[in-house]
Scaffold this active site. Sequence first.
Site, short mmCIF file in Angstrom:
data_model
loop_
_atom_site.label_atom_id
_atom_site.label_comp_id
_atom_site.label_asym_id
_atom_site.label_seq_id
_atom_site.Cartn_x
_atom_site.Cartn_y
_atom_site.Cartn_z
N HIS A 1 0.87 -1.17 0.00
CA HIS A 1 0.00 0.00 0.00
C HIS A 1 0.91 1.23 0.00
CE1 HIS A 1 -2.83 2.90 1.83
NE2 HIS A 1 -3.80 2.07 1.51
N ASP B 1 2.93 -5.06 7.93
CA ASP B 1 1.70 -4.28 7.83
C ASP B 1 0.55 -5.26 8.00
OD1 ASP B 1 -0.61 -3.05 7.00
OD2 ASP B 1 0.23 -2.17 5.18
N GLN C 1 -4.61 -5.59 6.85
CA GLN C 1 -5.60 -6.48 6.23
C GLN C 1 -5.49 -7.90 6.79
OE1 GLN C 1 -7.93 -5.44 4.19
NE2 GLN C 1 -7.15 -3.39 3.77
N LYS D 1 -10.44 -1.27 10.91
CA LYS D 1 -10.60 -2.44 10.03
C LYS D 1 -10.83 -3.70 10.87
CE LYS D 1 -7.43 -0.65 6.47
NZ LYS D 1 -8.26 0.10 5.53
N CYS E 1 -4.83 2.59 -3.56
CA CYS E 1 -3.56 3.09 -2.99
C CYS E 1 -2.40 2.15 -3.29
CB CYS E 1 -3.67 3.34 -1.48
SG CYS E 1 -4.78 4.68 -1.09
#
Lengths: 404, 141
Positions: A121, A198, A201, A224, A362
């Site tokens: 991202h 990261d 997600q 999220k 993104c």
Amino acid sequence: MDIEAIRKDFPILDTKVYGKRLVYLDNGATTQKPTAVLEALDHYYKTYNSNVHRGVHLLSQQATDAFEAARTKVAAFINAKHTYEVIFTKGTTDGINLIASCFGRGFLKAGDSILISAMEHHSNIVPWQMICEEKGATVKVIPMNEDGVLQMDQLPALLDDTVKLVACTYVSNSLGTVNPVREIIKQAHSKGIPVLLDGAQAVQHIPVDVQELDVDFLVFSSHKLYGPTGVGILYGKEEWLNKLPPYQGGGDMIKTVTFAKTTYNDLPFKFEAGTPDMSGAVGLAAAIDYVTAIGLDNIQKEEQALLAYALEQLTAIEGLRLVGKSPERSGVISFLYKNTHPFDVGELLDKQGIAVRTGHHCCQPVMDFLGIPGTARASFAFYNTKEEVDILVAALKKAAAMLD
Amino acid sequence: MTIQEKQDEIIEEFELFSDWMDKYENIIQIGKELPMIEEQYKTEDHLIRGCQSRVWLHAEYKDGVINFTADSDAVITRGLISLVVKVLSGHTPKEIAGADLYFIDSIGLTSHLSPTRSNGLLSMVKQIKAYAIAFQVQEQK
């Protein structure tokens, strides 16, 4: 899992858009919030809102207790060894910027490099570019193939002496790929290189244990993970967090301040300048309680079954192209219809009551690599149903007929 | 027809559609009637960058009026710009510069003019007005 009962916990799912029941398939962008989270926020503001850490009065103590209890809850959720390894941030982007800035100032010099992956991202690209530019360092990239799978055979050669840190996404937000993070961490560690994951997600879909992964830094967002917006988490191993210089200066992050010299506070406060997002932390704790009560294992099982069903149904639509075909996947399905613009598909789904995202998500380098302007992306949560997948498929067929 | 009459005609036409999908079907159809920009003008210079789709616009000033040709890589955007081109093409710079495009709101597509929507329509309207003002200045010299 009783999905109908679960759906009742999320009031927004009853919303009607354009006279149709909302089919919310934009969970990769943000998830909806269960009543338990909304009530925790309401309760916080109605009964004990007060600034944390500095107050002698009762409400301030209550707010401090709740804020620190939230930290403990997050630590347990990701199995951090110590509660003080959990830093509250504004979100994933903020956490990456924190590490890029602090690690860069502390450890990067000219000629060094940061290794990222081809499917990051923008928030896991740009902060590294900024600090590398400042330090005369470079950003290197682990390539991927057309299916959106990292070319792991190239990793050993890429992990040369210049690499000071690897920053990689656990799950791709544009392709749905689940990366082989254990292997990446193992190889990086064999050369003494720390790894930042990261997890934006990942943490809502896959049980994450930072000790088992042996990851050095993990960042993710509350919103999220069914929690409120504006708050996120940076986990860092104690030894790393102690080695890094502080991030922002201000209140809470100091021990003593004189005009001549300031001494900094201990972990975790060293990285938490200013009044934190107290209500956000309390809401996140409620979200973690909610998710934990259902069980992330159960959520994962349910979501994987739904994802498999959606993939099967979408693949059967003539002219529909899947973008991202990793065998290991989670959360999102990106697609295009023939050579039409993803914007058209997204717009026509919206008017049929279905919320998907369109564009480059993104991830412009991903789209450039695949030679496409973007994709339409359906992203799933455990409250989504097979019926909703069927509605998506029928709506896509209708859109396809209009675009042919 | 004046700019206002053309807009009123479009509003009347769209009153036939109560369903969003029918409305979009019509927009896509209208897009097919858009005077296509000549390939030679489909260049970076003529590109109006929207976030989600690309729009090319060419303006030609002749005999006191401006005629527009355009294209987009998204068909719904092409339909929307086709409507704008239909309304404004063939009018004087002064008329175009001063035009109030109320039909977009009346047919329920105001959201397409939101800056965050970034589908190119707003940027295109701005670009058309900029052309009109530029030709107006040119005329006065």
